[in-house]
Design a protein around this motif. Sequence first.
Motif, PDB file in Angstrom:
ATOM      1  N   PHE A 153       0.878  -1.173   0.000  1.00  0.00           N
ATOM      2  CA  PHE A 153       0.000   0.000   0.000  1.00  0.00           C
ATOM      3  C   PHE A 153       0.914   1.221   0.000  1.00  0.00           C
ATOM      4  N   VAL A 154       0.860   2.027  -1.061  1.00  0.00           N
ATOM      5  CA  VAL A 154       1.818   3.115  -1.279  1.00  0.00           C
ATOM      6  C   VAL A 154       1.080   4.450  -1.296  1.00  0.00           C
ATOM      7  N   ILE A 155       1.562   5.415  -0.507  1.00  0.00           N
ATOM      8  CA  ILE A 155       0.894   6.718  -0.428  1.00  0.00           C
ATOM      9  C   ILE A 155       1.906   7.848  -0.587  1.00  0.00           C
ATOM     10  N   ASN A 156       1.582   8.789  -1.459  1.00  0.00           N
ATOM     11  CA  ASN A 156       2.334  10.036  -1.532  1.00  0.00           C
ATOM     12  C   ASN A 156       1.913  10.910  -0.360  1.00  0.00           C
ATOM     13  N   VAL A 157       2.887  11.369   0.427  1.00  0.00           N
ATOM     14  CA  VAL A 157       2.593  12.151   1.630  1.00  0.00           C
ATOM     15  C   VAL A 157       3.255  13.524   1.541  1.00  0.00           C
ATOM     16  N   ILE A 158       2.455  14.566   1.705  1.00  0.00           N
ATOM     17  CA  ILE A 158       2.970  15.927   1.895  1.00  0.00           C
ATOM     18  C   ILE A 158       2.467  16.355   3.272  1.00  0.00           C
ATOM     19  N   PRO A 159       3.255  16.145   4.320  1.00  0.00           N
ATOM     20  CA  PRO A 159       2.754  16.410   5.667  1.00  0.00           C
ATOM     21  C   PRO A 159       2.686  17.900   5.970  1.00  0.00           C
ATOM     22  N   PRO A 160       1.537  18.397   6.447  1.00  0.00           N
ATOM     23  CA  PRO A 160       1.445  19.805   6.843  1.00  0.00           C
ATOM     24  C   PRO A 160       2.224  20.112   8.109  1.00  0.00           C
ATOM     25  N   SER A 161       2.532  19.066   8.883  1.00  0.00           N
ATOM     26  CA  SER A 161       3.296  19.244  10.117  1.00  0.00           C
ATOM     27  C   SER A 161       3.963  17.925  10.470  1.00  0.00           C
TER      28      SER A 161
ATOM     29  N   GLU B  17      -0.494   0.318  13.093  1.00  0.00           N
ATOM     30  CA  GLU B  17      -1.542  -0.435  13.787  1.00  0.00           C
ATOM     31  C   GLU B  17      -2.194  -1.468  12.879  1.00  0.00           C
ATOM     32  N   VAL B  18      -2.075  -1.281  11.569  1.00  0.00           N
ATOM     33  CA  VAL B  18      -2.731  -2.173  10.606  1.00  0.00           C
ATOM     34  C   VAL B  18      -1.712  -3.008   9.839  1.00  0.00           C
ATOM     35  N   PHE B  19      -0.562  -2.406   9.507  1.00  0.00           N
ATOM     36  CA  PHE B  19       0.468  -3.089   8.714  1.00  0.00           C
ATOM     37  C   PHE B  19       1.726  -3.266   9.560  1.00  0.00           C
ATOM     38  N   PRO B  20       2.192  -4.508   9.730  1.00  0.00           N
ATOM     39  CA  PRO B  20       3.382  -4.732  10.569  1.00  0.00           C
ATOM     40  C   PRO B  20       4.680  -4.233   9.954  1.00  0.00           C
ATOM     41  N   GLU B  21       4.718  -4.041   8.636  1.00  0.00           N
ATOM     42  CA  GLU B  21       5.932  -3.550   7.985  1.00  0.00           C
ATOM     43  C   GLU B  21       5.646  -2.212   7.314  1.00  0.00           C
ATOM     44  N   LEU B  22       6.493  -1.210   7.595  1.00  0.00           N
ATOM     45  CA  LEU B  22       6.320   0.115   7.018  1.00  0.00           C
ATOM     46  C   LEU B  22       7.678   0.638   6.549  1.00  0.00           C
ATOM     47  N   TYR B  23       7.689   1.204   5.332  1.00  0.00           N
ATOM     48  CA  TYR B  23       8.912   1.712   4.718  1.00  0.00           C
ATOM     49  C   TYR B  23       8.700   3.154   4.266  1.00  0.00           C
ATOM     50  N   GLU B  24       9.806   3.850   4.052  1.00  0.00           N
ATOM     51  CA  GLU B  24       9.746   5.259   3.669  1.00  0.00           C
ATOM     52  C   GLU B  24      10.771   5.549   2.587  1.00  0.00           C
ATOM     53  N   ILE B  25      10.384   6.427   1.651  1.00  0.00           N
ATOM     54  CA  ILE B  25      11.336   6.999   0.695  1.00  0.00           C
ATOM     55  C   ILE B  25      11.233   8.517   0.820  1.00  0.00           C
ATOM     56  N   ASP B  26      12.341   9.161   1.099  1.00  0.00           N
ATOM     57  CA  ASP B  26      12.392  10.620   1.125  1.00  0.00           C
ATOM     58  C   ASP B  26      12.624  11.093  -0.313  1.00  0.00           C
ATOM     59  N   VAL B  27      11.647  11.810  -0.867  1.00  0.00           N
ATOM     60  CA  VAL B  27      11.738  12.240  -2.259  1.00  0.00           C
ATOM     61  C   VAL B  27      12.909  13.198  -2.455  1.00  0.00           C
ATOM     62  N   GLY B  28      13.264  13.941  -1.401  1.00  0.00           N
ATOM     63  CA  GLY B  28      14.427  14.808  -1.476  1.00  0.00           C
ATOM     64  C   GLY B  28      14.138  16.226  -1.911  1.00  0.00           C
ATOM     65  N   ASN B  29      12.847  16.570  -2.031  1.00  0.00           N
ATOM     66  CA  ASN B  29      12.500  17.944  -2.418  1.00  0.00           C
ATOM     67  C   ASN B  29      12.052  18.792  -1.237  1.00  0.00           C
ATOM     68  N   GLY B  30      12.217  18.250  -0.015  1.00  0.00           N
ATOM     69  CA  GLY B  30      11.815  18.987   1.173  1.00  0.00           C
ATOM     70  C   GLY B  30      10.326  19.037   1.386  1.00  0.00           C
ATOM     71  N   GLU B  31       9.573  18.249   0.627  1.00  0.00           N
ATOM     72  CA  GLU B  31       8.108  18.317   0.684  1.00  0.00           C
ATOM     73  C   GLU B  31       7.455  16.946   0.712  1.00  0.00           C
ATOM     74  N   ASN B  32       7.812  16.082  -0.234  1.00  0.00           N
ATOM     75  CA  ASN B  32       7.132  14.788  -0.381  1.00  0.00           C
ATOM     76  C   ASN B  32       7.898  13.654   0.288  1.00  0.00           C
ATOM     77  N   PHE B  33       7.114  12.726   0.856  1.00  0.00           N
ATOM     78  CA  PHE B  33       7.617  11.439   1.303  1.00  0.00           C
ATOM     79  C   PHE B  33       6.696  10.375   0.712  1.00  0.00           C
ATOM     80  N   VAL B  34       7.236   9.197   0.495  1.00  0.00           N
ATOM     81  CA  VAL B  34       6.426   8.068   0.048  1.00  0.00           C
ATOM     82  C   VAL B  34       6.455   7.023   1.151  1.00  0.00           C
ATOM     83  N   LEU B  35       5.273   6.661   1.657  1.00  0.00           N
ATOM     84  CA  LEU B  35       5.152   5.603   2.659  1.00  0.00           C
ATOM     85  C   LEU B  35       4.676   4.329   1.983  1.00  0.00           C
ATOM     86  N   ILE B  36       5.291   3.211   2.359  1.00  0.00           N
ATOM     87  CA  ILE B  36       4.978   1.906   1.760  1.00  0.00           C
ATOM     88  C   ILE B  36       4.681   0.933   2.899  1.00  0.00           C
ATOM     89  N   ALA B  37       3.484   0.391   2.897  1.00  0.00           N
ATOM     90  CA  ALA B  37       3.089  -0.547   3.948  1.00  0.00           C
ATOM     91  C   ALA B  37       2.809  -1.915   3.338  1.00  0.00           C
TER      92      ALA B  37
END
Length: 467
Positions: free
Chosen positions: A391-399, A412-432
């Motif tokens: 399950f992959v989500i583009n994340v732009i966190p407001p805080s 709480e739902v997925f036992p494995e969670l991964y992250e990719i820092d897009v590197g633009n200071g704005e986006n992250f990709v979360l992978i569950a």
Amino acid sequence: MALDISIFEIINPSRYLSFTIPNPILNPSLSSPLIRIAILDSPIHPTTPSSPSSSSSSPPTPNVAAMFVPKHRESDWLFSTEAGHLQLLLSSSNIQRLILIGQQPIINGPGSHSVYRRPIDSDSLNNLEMTLKPLVIALSPKNYFKNGNVEVPFLSYEDNVISSLVLEKCVGNFVGEMLVEDVEIESSDQGREFRRRLRFKRMPNLIQTEIRIVPKRVFCMDSFEIGGHNVEFSHDLGVLVHVYLVPMVASLTLIGSRIEEHVQVGLRPKALCLGVGGGALVGFLKAQLGFHVVGVEIDEEVLRVAWKYFGLEDGDFIQAFVGDGMEFMAKLARGDGCHEGVGHLDPQFDVIMVDLDSGDLINGVSAPPLEFVRKDVFLAARSILCESGIFVINVIPPSRSFYETLIHDFQEVFPELYEIDVGNGENFVLIARALPTVSFISDCENNFLKKLRLAISGAYMDSIKRI
């Protein structure tokens, strides 16, 4: 009716006013004899004094700036609407009042196409700046000058657009006014690069969808111009130009062995994409990586634009539905996979990719929308994934707190969670994912991973980090 300058003596949060004055610089080449002045006060109060000598009990000194609208771009939503003005203000550091100065926008008639070309000459604005300086000072709040300020800085706006042509403006039931445009942009390799873009009026500076386009028939690239006679483009769906889409696709590294097993027995991997927009991600997954893709888009007019202008094809291996993505997942999770026109839809996907934003003019763009961050939504997603799907989500966190809460809810739902820092200071990709992939296929024998590394930047594939 005369304008009362005294109303600008104090900052009035979110106040927006515009007016016109005769152009003080007579120039027959100008398209308008009027200058448009637009003033916007920030909705956000400054929280600290701007100089060490300011008393903590005194209101902070407001920061003021003026900006000239780029020549020939006066009708662009970014410079002619309150929403665009607000984006400019909030992207300028700690500005409480931004004064925009430009020619009166030209209103194009129905069906007309507006072409912008960046002026070749650098057309000095010094004379206009000197002429309008007294007016800009008069439009500044009194507090601005209390610490000895005598000048209001003039900001410049620059981007990489060389020329642009508006192909269509239309209105969607959910997204509101939008436009499709072709642009030529500056290229780092000194070549000529062309893009097709989809933008929404509610967030004028945000490019919702962008794909690369190439001229169909060009004998001399030096003489080729956007908007020229009989100019046609074809879509290049083999390249992702939106920076965050590449790491979203890189997430497939985690299930590369499963996908390779599918391919070896003649099966296509399946993806569910929530938020289609112009269809850049959907088209790439199908064309480059051989996926069967199901896309869900809430606005039917956006899908029409995707089919007409962005090369999206609704066929055997791409199915696009109009609807709410969360409701769509919930329906599949309940076992109701029947949809008009396509019969029964198998609810088991190798990957679910979510690209949904929550555009807020004050807080800027954030993703995903707050209503998406619910346990029942994540449970529905898990139930329609294959055993080792992701399950992959583009994340732009407001805080930071929003991001930490999102990570907690995922875990709480997925036992494995991964992250990719897009590197633009704005986006992250979360992978569950619920379960790790077990395979006897080594990476060096995995043709899918080889294809993936050729199609996107391998750096993102190598930067996946477990949280």
